[in-house]
Design a protein around this motif. Structure first.
Motif, PDB file in Angstrom:
ATOM      1  N   MET A 133       0.887   3.945  -3.144  1.00 27.16           N
ATOM      2  CA  MET A 133       0.774   5.325  -2.571  1.00 27.16           C
ATOM      3  C   MET A 133       1.795   6.282  -3.160  1.00 27.16           C
ATOM      4  O   MET A 133       1.731   7.435  -3.591  1.00 27.16           O
ATOM      5  N   GLY A 155       1.669   6.815  -6.949  1.00 28.78           N
ATOM      6  CA  GLY A 155       0.633   7.887  -7.375  1.00 28.78           C
ATOM      7  C   GLY A 155       1.320   9.080  -6.918  1.00 28.78           C
ATOM      8  O   GLY A 155       0.947  10.028  -7.822  1.00 28.78           O
ATOM      9  N   TYR A 156       1.679   9.335  -5.626  1.00 29.27           N
ATOM     10  CA  TYR A 156       2.327  10.541  -5.411  1.00 29.27           C
ATOM     11  C   TYR A 156       3.609  10.805  -6.100  1.00 29.27           C
ATOM     12  O   TYR A 156       3.737  12.307  -6.175  1.00 29.27           O
ATOM     13  N   GLY A 172       0.805  -0.895  -0.135  1.00 30.04           N
ATOM     14  CA  GLY A 172       0.098   0.192  -0.078  1.00 30.04           C
ATOM     15  C   GLY A 172       0.680   1.264   0.040  1.00 30.04           C
ATOM     16  O   GLY A 172       0.671   2.094  -0.608  1.00 30.04           O
ATOM     17  N   SER A 173       1.961   1.218   0.837  1.00 26.94           N
ATOM     18  CA  SER A 173       2.876   2.366   0.829  1.00 26.94           C
ATOM     19  C   SER A 173       3.473   2.662  -0.519  1.00 26.94           C
ATOM     20  O   SER A 173       3.623   3.776  -1.011  1.00 26.94           O
ATOM     21  N   LEU A 226      -6.524   3.522  -2.939  1.00 29.68           N
ATOM     22  CA  LEU A 226      -5.632   3.246  -1.897  1.00 29.68           C
ATOM     23  C   LEU A 226      -6.280   4.053  -0.470  1.00 29.68           C
ATOM     24  O   LEU A 226      -6.078   3.391   0.357  1.00 29.68           O
ATOM     25  N   SER A 227      -6.647   5.225  -0.638  1.00 31.41           N
ATOM     26  CA  SER A 227      -6.887   6.106   0.634  1.00 31.41           C
ATOM     27  C   SER A 227      -8.321   5.337   1.286  1.00 31.41           C
ATOM     28  O   SER A 227      -8.689   5.249   2.167  1.00 31.41           O
ATOM     29  N   LEU A 241       6.924   7.437   1.887  1.00 30.49           N
ATOM     30  CA  LEU A 241       6.273   6.520   1.387  1.00 30.49           C
ATOM     31  C   LEU A 241       7.031   5.464   0.741  1.00 30.49           C
ATOM     32  O   LEU A 241       6.814   4.267   0.842  1.00 30.49           O
ATOM     33  N   TRP A 297      -6.658   5.984  -8.715  1.00 32.63           N
ATOM     34  CA  TRP A 297      -5.533   4.931  -8.229  1.00 32.63           C
ATOM     35  C   TRP A 297      -5.541   5.497  -6.531  1.00 32.63           C
ATOM     36  O   TRP A 297      -5.472   4.657  -5.701  1.00 32.63           O
ATOM     37  N   MET A 298      -5.290   6.643  -6.469  1.00 28.51           N
ATOM     38  CA  MET A 298      -5.122   7.360  -5.057  1.00 28.51           C
ATOM     39  C   MET A 298      -6.541   7.131  -4.363  1.00 28.51           C
ATOM     40  O   MET A 298      -6.420   6.932  -3.009  1.00 28.51           O
ATOM     41  N   SER A 335      -0.852  10.137   9.028  1.00 32.61           N
ATOM     42  CA  SER A 335      -0.033   9.127   8.284  1.00 32.61           C
ATOM     43  C   SER A 335      -0.046   7.721   9.204  1.00 32.61           C
ATOM     44  O   SER A 335       1.029   6.968   8.993  1.00 32.61           O
ATOM     45  N   CYS A 360      -5.060   2.129   2.977  1.00 33.32           N
ATOM     46  CA  CYS A 360      -4.410   2.888   4.067  1.00 33.32           C
ATOM     47  C   CYS A 360      -5.354   2.575   5.513  1.00 33.32           C
ATOM     48  O   CYS A 360      -4.531   2.078   6.531  1.00 33.32           O
TER      49      CYS A 360
END
Length: 440
Positions: free
Chosen positions: A103, A106-107, A99-100, A373-374, A328, A369-370, A232, A378
């Motif tokens: 993320m 995506g970041y 997951g990290s 994940l969120s 991340l 995508w984000m 976080s 997360c």
């Protein structure tokens, strides 16, 4: 056995954790939610949830990481080993690690946008558009599939170079510079905006308390989501930073400082963005990338000294984003090191190649995508870490780990609050995110 890397100083660790927490959520989402949910009516539950999650989840993940001196895979494995299920624990530990990584990928796309705009503030290109529609068109072109390859790769390479230097010489040193500079730059922006005509209306807008908004469950739900994701807690980044801590560190005190400075960063952003919008009579009703890449540049263009303001703003935003990106990527890099016995540089190379390839492929769908994940990964990672530490490791182990480095015993309320309130909150965040399409 090779000695584990560590932070060189207390404030180096705290600034790294602050850097991991301070990111785009503080800048492009917090201001919008303050605006949409009644100003002070949103701030009241937000502060309450920050205090609760900082006290429980942040302290817990740091303590769990330090106790096991490892990332999520081995930490979860250790917890389950007491039940004879180490392999199952390690498999579950892969969830927050992957997951990290997802993320971070995506970041990386977002950081490519920010880097392009930051460089553009120096060349004049960022503020070159003639109207808000032109700003929207420029952003839409950049945010499309394969629309920003070069700057995206550059942003990732910068992060990987820092990470390759390790914890003390890379992560800590960079955060010691970038985080203080971020706060200084936003204070400068806040002072500038305060002297603009109409700024007072923005302050009144931020601190107004609307009883109907305070009574609205959505205000509390989105305040919870904002606090949860801003700090976080995801079973990965905070846990891995905690694993680099010495036993002399007072973790509850460190977690309190992280929560305080993360909230301060969000408030500084709101005290810049909302009054700035108020000076032109604009209503802040949009968040996310549109605020950062369309509406604010359009506003800055019309402000006195707008070119300089844009430089300061996007440099500060880049610094905030870079420290989060580093955090991340750290959990997957450390996991590759631990599991495949690779050196630091080699692990950075492996993860960097994955990051480049996948981030280029998802440019056109990064928002979706984000969101996935969120909404799912997360809170699931945070909940799993909470279950492992508070439910499986048990009260005696948790209390001993949290008390390490303290001159006095931490409150006896800590364990029951974490076990019976924080862990269910992680589940609640997951459910509410699914039902409402995301609350982070």
């Amino acid at each position: 056995m090779k000695k584990r890397e560590s932070f060189n100083s207390r404030w180096g660790f705290i600034l790294a954790c602050i850097g991991s927490a301070v990111g785009m959520g503080n800048i492009w989402m917090f201001s919008t939610r303050v605006s949409l949910y009644g100003g002070g009516s949103f701030l009241i539950p937000y502060f309450l949830f920050v205090a609760l999650i900082g006290f429980t989840g942040v302290t817990g993940e740091m303590s769990f990481g330090r106790a096991t001196k490892s990332g999520p895979v081995d930490a979860f494995g250790y917890a389950c080993e007491t039940k004879g299920k180490r392999k199952a624990g390690e498999a579950l530990g892969l969830i927050p690690v992957l997951g990290s990584l997802a993320m971070a990928i995506g970041y990386t796309v977002v950081m490519g946008w920010i880097l392009k705009y930051m460089i553009g503030t120096f060349t004049g290109k960022t503020l070159a558009a003639a109207s808000v529609d032109d700003f929207a068109g420029a952003f839409g072109s950049m945010a499309s599939a394969f629309g920003n390859n070069f700057w995206q790769i550059v942003a990732l390479v910068i992060a990987m170079i820092i990470l390759a230097f390790g914890v003390g010489k890379g992560i800590e040193k960079v955060n010691k510079v970038l985080m203080p500079v971020f706060f200084i730059l936003f204070v400068v922006l806040g002072i500038y905006v305060a002297f603009q005509p109409g700024a007072a209306d923005g302050y009144r807008y931020i601190f107004r308390v609307e009883p109907e908004a305070l009574a609205d469950p959505k205000t509390w739900i989105f305040a919870l989501g904002q606090a949860f994701f801003s700090l976080s807690v995801a079973g990965s980044g905070t846990l891995i930073y905690g694993s680099y801590l010495s036993d002399e560190e007072n973790i509850p005190a460190a977690a309190g400082r992280v929560a305080f400075f993360d909230t301060l960063a969000a408030m500084l952003a709101a005290l810049v963005i909302i009054p700035a919008m108020a000076t032109t009579g604009a209503q802040l009703n949009t968040g996310g990338p549109g605020l950062l890449f369309i509406y604010l540049p359009n506003l800055m263009k019309s402000m006195p000294g707008g070119a300089l303001i844009a430089i300061i703003f996007f440099v500060a935003v880049f610094f905030a984003g870079l420290t989060s990106l580093i955090n991340l990527y750290e959990a997957p890099i450390a996991t590759v090191q631990e599991k495949f016995h690779l050196g630091r540089a080699a692990a950075c190379g492996v993860i960097g190649v994955i990051g480049v390839v996948v981030s280029l492929l998802i440019q056109g769908i990064v928002s979706q995508w984000m969101d996935v994940l969120s909404i799912y990964i997360c809170p699931l990672g945070a909940g799993l870490a909470g279950v492992m530490f508070f439910w499986i490791c048990g009260k005696k182990y948790v209390q001993s780990q949290v008390d390490k480095g303290r001159s006095s015993k931490f409150t006896d309320l800590y364990y029951p609050i974490c076990k019976y309130i924080y862990v269910p909150i992680c589940v609640l965040v997951l459910i509410l995110g699914i039902v409402l399409g995301g609350i982070g």
